[in-house]
Design an enzyme around this catalytic site. Sequence first.
Site, PDB file in Angstrom:
ATOM      1  N   GLU A 142       0.827  -1.209   0.000  1.00 36.29           N
ATOM      2  CA  GLU A 142       0.000   0.000   0.000  1.00 36.29           C
ATOM      3  C   GLU A 142       0.865   1.265   0.000  1.00 36.29           C
ATOM      4  OE1 GLU A 142      -3.109   0.056  -0.654  1.00 36.29           O
ATOM      5  OE2 GLU A 142      -3.190  -2.113  -0.657  1.00 36.29           O
ATOM      6  N   HIS A 145       2.113   1.923  -3.461  1.00 32.38           N
ATOM      7  CA  HIS A 145       1.133   2.640  -4.300  1.00 32.38           C
ATOM      8  C   HIS A 145       1.252   4.153  -4.065  1.00 32.38           C
ATOM      9  CE1 HIS A 145      -1.288  -0.353  -6.331  1.00 32.38           C
ATOM     10  NE2 HIS A 145      -1.685  -0.954  -5.221  1.00 32.38           N
TER      11      HIS A 145
HETATM   12 ZN   LIG Z   1      -2.593  -2.741  -4.832  1.00 30.54          ZN
END
Ligand SMILES: [Zn+2]
Length: 271
Positions: A142, A145
Amino acid sequence: MMTKSILQSHLVVLVACGIFMASCSTVPVTGRKQLNLVPESQMLAMSFQEYTTFLQQNKVSANKEQTALVKKVGGRIQGAVERYFAEKKISDQLSGYKWEFNLVESKEVNAWCMPGGKVVVYTGILPVTKDEDGLAVVMGHEIAHAVAQHGNERMSQDLLAQFGGMALNEALASKPEQTRQIWMSAFGVGVQVGALLPFSRTQESEADHLGLVFMAMAGYDPRTAVPFWERMAQMSAGNAPPEFLSTHPSDQSRIDQIKAELPEALKYYKQ
Ligand SMILES: [Zn+2]
């Protein structure tokens, strides 16, 4: 709900890079060109506001042990990201970051990171992460990202598609509710199954790749990513897929790609 083929989104980037010369940036690690129309300062301002609102409207976990683990893993991955960016001499990209890691009570099998390092892990994903290594897989992914600015990229594509590339502050002023919806779907926050715009395959594999490097640098064995994604795949074999799966397809090709990237990630782990 809107889907774009990889070809279409490449075309959007090509055309938009021509129109908005200053708005294209390069993803660390992969070197891929991406379209980021929204200035970082605006992304951060909106992120900090939405994160505060989210924490007010949701129940932060009272479980001290689990919360401490989320903060510990988050802090270690933050340290790895900062070292990685320093080595690449791109630390300026993290200058506006105000890292924060919170565990929120929810049955959703989900986690996300908004711009500026604002992370939420849902208690619903803990049975799948199982232990500290599993948590490092999710948080590394995460956070990857976020630092690869995938949210900005998705916001830019959606603002372009829905409002013809209107600036974020302009869109917020004239269409606040729609703009918030674009934001929420760009970051996978509190939406129903099927309402999410899926992360693109390119973004997913970038986040996997970068996430493996970050977790390894943080001292977690990147090989544990394989059993984690296998557990996610087993869950998706059930009935209705949980939210995390609607944005994170757990298929064999993902696991195969992670296995192929392990030798590189293990070099960071051995250091
Ligand atoms: Zn992802």
